[in-house]
Design a protein around this motif. Sequence first.
Motif, PDB file in Angstrom:
ATOM      1  N   ASP A 115       0.866  -1.176   0.000  1.00 43.92           N
ATOM      2  CA  ASP A 115       0.000   0.000   0.000  1.00 43.92           C
ATOM      3  C   ASP A 115       0.901   1.225   0.000  1.00 43.92           C
ATOM      4  O   ASP A 115       1.406   1.638   1.035  1.00 43.92           O
ATOM      5  CB  ASP A 115      -0.911  -0.033   1.243  1.00 43.92           C
ATOM      6  CG  ASP A 115      -1.697   1.270   1.434  1.00 43.92           C
ATOM      7  OD1 ASP A 115      -1.643   2.138   0.539  1.00 43.92           O
ATOM      8  OD2 ASP A 115      -2.361   1.398   2.483  1.00 43.92           O
ATOM      9  N   GLY A 167       1.135   4.769   0.011  1.00 42.88           N
ATOM     10  CA  GLY A 167       0.248   5.894   0.292  1.00 42.88           C
ATOM     11  C   GLY A 167       0.922   7.246   0.203  1.00 42.88           C
ATOM     12  O   GLY A 167       2.095   7.349  -0.169  1.00 42.88           O
ATOM     13  N   ARG A 197       3.122   0.826   3.228  1.00 43.48           N
ATOM     14  CA  ARG A 197       2.930  -0.327   4.099  1.00 43.48           C
ATOM     15  C   ARG A 197       3.066  -1.595   3.290  1.00 43.48           C
ATOM     16  O   ARG A 197       2.714  -1.620   2.113  1.00 43.48           O
ATOM     17  CB  ARG A 197       1.519  -0.311   4.683  1.00 43.48           C
ATOM     18  CG  ARG A 197       1.450   0.329   6.037  1.00 43.48           C
ATOM     19  CD  ARG A 197       0.025   0.602   6.415  1.00 43.48           C
ATOM     20  NE  ARG A 197      -0.406   1.792   5.729  1.00 43.48           N
ATOM     21  CZ  ARG A 197      -1.337   2.611   6.186  1.00 43.48           C
ATOM     22  NH1 ARG A 197      -1.976   2.359   7.292  1.00 43.48           N
ATOM     23  NH2 ARG A 197      -1.651   3.697   5.512  1.00 43.48           N
ATOM     24  N   ASP A 227      -5.571   3.388  -4.564  1.00 44.95           N
ATOM     25  CA  ASP A 227      -5.864   2.966  -3.187  1.00 44.95           C
ATOM     26  C   ASP A 227      -7.357   2.998  -2.852  1.00 44.95           C
ATOM     27  O   ASP A 227      -7.857   2.120  -2.140  1.00 44.95           O
ATOM     28  CB  ASP A 227      -5.014   3.744  -2.159  1.00 44.95           C
ATOM     29  CG  ASP A 227      -5.112   5.252  -2.277  1.00 44.95           C
ATOM     30  OD1 ASP A 227      -5.927   5.748  -3.065  1.00 44.95           O
ATOM     31  OD2 ASP A 227      -4.350   5.936  -1.556  1.00 44.95           O
TER      32      ASP A 227
END
Lengths: 510, 249
Positions: free
Chosen positions: A20, A22, A27, A255
């Motif tokens: 992820d 972001g 992450r 996302d």
Amino acid sequence: MSRGQATQAPGRDGFVVAIDQGTTSTRCILFDHDGRLVAVTQREHRQHYPRPGWVEHDAAEIWRSVERLVPAAMAQAGAGPDDVVAIGIANQRETTVLWDRRTGEPVGRAVVWQDTRTSDLVDEMAADGGAEKYVERCGLPLATYFSGPRLRWLLDATPGLRWRAERGEVLFGTIESWLVWKLTGGPDGGVHVTDVTNASRTMLMNLQTLDWDPAMLAAMDVPEAVLPEIRSSAEVYGRARTVVPGARIAAALGDQQAALFGQTCFSPGDAKCTYGTGSFLLMNTGREITRSSHGLLTTVAHRIDGEPASYALEGSIAVTGSLIQWLRDNLGLISTAPEVETLARTVEDNGGCYFVPAFSGLFAPHWRSEARGVIVGLTSYITKGHLARAALEATAWQTREVVEAMDADSGLRLASLRVDGGMTSNNLLMQTVADVLDAPVVRPMVSETVSLGAAYAAGLAVGFWSDLDSLRRRWHRAAQWRPAMEPEQRQSEWENWQEAVRRTFGWIRH
Amino acid sequence: MPGSIQSIERAAALLKLMARTPGGLGVVDAANALGLAKGTTHGILRTLVGVGFVEQDPAGRYRASATLADLAEAGLDANELRSRAVNWADSLASRTGEAVRIATLTEGGVLVVHHVFRPDDSQQEMEVGDVLPAHACALGKVLLASTGTPRGHLVRYTSRTITQPLALRRALTAVREQGWALDVDEHVPGQASIAAPVRDRGGLVVGAIDVHGAVDDLVDPRLRPRAGLVPAVRHAARAISRDLGAESA
Ligand SMILES: Nc1ncnc2c1ncn2[C@@H]1O[C@H](COP(=O)(O)OP(=O)(O)OP(=O)(O)O)[C@@H](O)[C@H]1O
Ligand SMILES: [Mg+2]
């Protein structure tokens, strides 16, 4: 539901690795066959603010984070490369990266979705009567938010860059393109692709054909050679040559679309709101392209390889969690984001204070790039506790604005709201959202739905999970907040909020 | 400033000075910096050493101690704890099929700061903000095991509630040794819970995490935790502790 470890249903071995990437951090999360989180690693990257309104990231730094986080998460779970059944990527959307095909190094910094440097460019294009023409093709209003104008800006601003782009020496991508290219070998055979959900945020893709739209490329003066190939959101793009050598890279989604997928909003009418840096309400509208007349975007929800695309309506809110970070970093009111709840609970109410964080203008449903933030209702009575409350309430009222737009477009009233993201650990905020919506707010068992969605899509693509129904059955309610506000109070606070919003309009005069 | 105590003010000034001088200071330097008599300064510094806020190095220089820095960290913000624990609490609920709570010690009991529903999609109420009797639930026993038995009357909720201070002390010793706690029918009839401690940097217990549910689901007929539950709870507690910076939780 299996009960206890010993009686666990016989599962399938292996893990799906979700990355992820972001806005503030990256992450890496490993999920097992039951869709449970078994390891998580996280790392922040630097935010660069070279001028007011400009926001940049270093794509090389982000890549280095990925190189470290994935092995660290695998070590946490005791997993080796053979245990990785697939890698799925979810990414901050609209952030624009250009890189050198030969050296594999970024050309300048990545320009982040919050960046407003393209406002003059966007105004010029609007003056050409572009807005209506464009929304028809790409589903998006002309705004600084999207990556197409950003790409054009970069090609215009950097001497020689357009020439190199035309010759295919320089490549463009949003972050997932960059990561897939790096993972699959970079200069040495890297695959240059994007997925439909990310492509749908460029203003360059045609929503019907799901391909680059020649008219949009012409309007933005973008050479086709610079663009990645548009692929589905769930298919094997290639195998990793580094980090987890041999692993299949099997999904990429923006996302917010990943969160919609992770919340198993597969059917028309299913909706969720993800509370992170910004907040994003998305509703699946099925195979139909639904146009908004209330300030929402039309976007692609996902496309599984071999199937038609699913579309979504989206209400994008630019500043929610980032306002809490601003209280922390710029004002020093708190030392960690969760402390905002402690501070807000030192007072009973907002004390008459309203905070509209139009830091990058206002996104949905207003789309006012000339708006700037205000705090109104200040008196000598106001303490930092009231400011903390006003900041949290701003997220709740902005949710109400996009929910009302969604209700108006769909002709239905949202019965309850599915939520996820970092801010959902704030109980006061979640209660306030339920209060101002006058609807229950529900959090699922995995609040890292962005990662879960990327993992689900990748797992589907490689047959780790069989179908959408089996994923849907894994969704469980972890928490629920019920509305508890008096109707009169809700109404008068709502009117105060709307008045505060009006005071942000027109601040930047061109 | 009515009622202010001069020696405490001077001690506070010395601590601030010390905090600003990581390398430490001799008595004379400290006395000069604050314009105090050497004898007075020495007396205050010895007292601060006594309570553990100041240390003296082999060269005789005084400096702020690690304990002092820990004072602030000891009170980990409950909202911060929840925020850091969400993922692992979810994972525990999903793994065990039971509801999960995280709690801290508060005035008069155990404060629930986080609650994950039992993952069966049935109607359940949020228990965040509830205060439970510390001596009558697993969460409380885990927390008391690190702080000592509570003063005052131990209220009886069921026939199985521990109400004798000596019995409670023994139970807490056992909890400390085994690293987890169990409650069967001790607070609410028909309900059981299993808890383990969450530790901060330095090993300080800052909270506890439990699974709770029907007695039959959590323990066997001989009231022993069902297989897998204790390791699952302890695994979650350790994962949260690791994220909070505890080295070997
Ligand atoms: N308890 C809390 N109360 C209020 N805000 C919080 C809380 N915990 C986190 N936040 C905010 O939520 C955001 C982090 O959440 P999350 O990690 O889901 O965001 P994100 O948008 O996914 O991050 P990224 O931008 O890296 O993708 C931060 O902006 C932070 O300020
Ligand atoms: Mg995110």
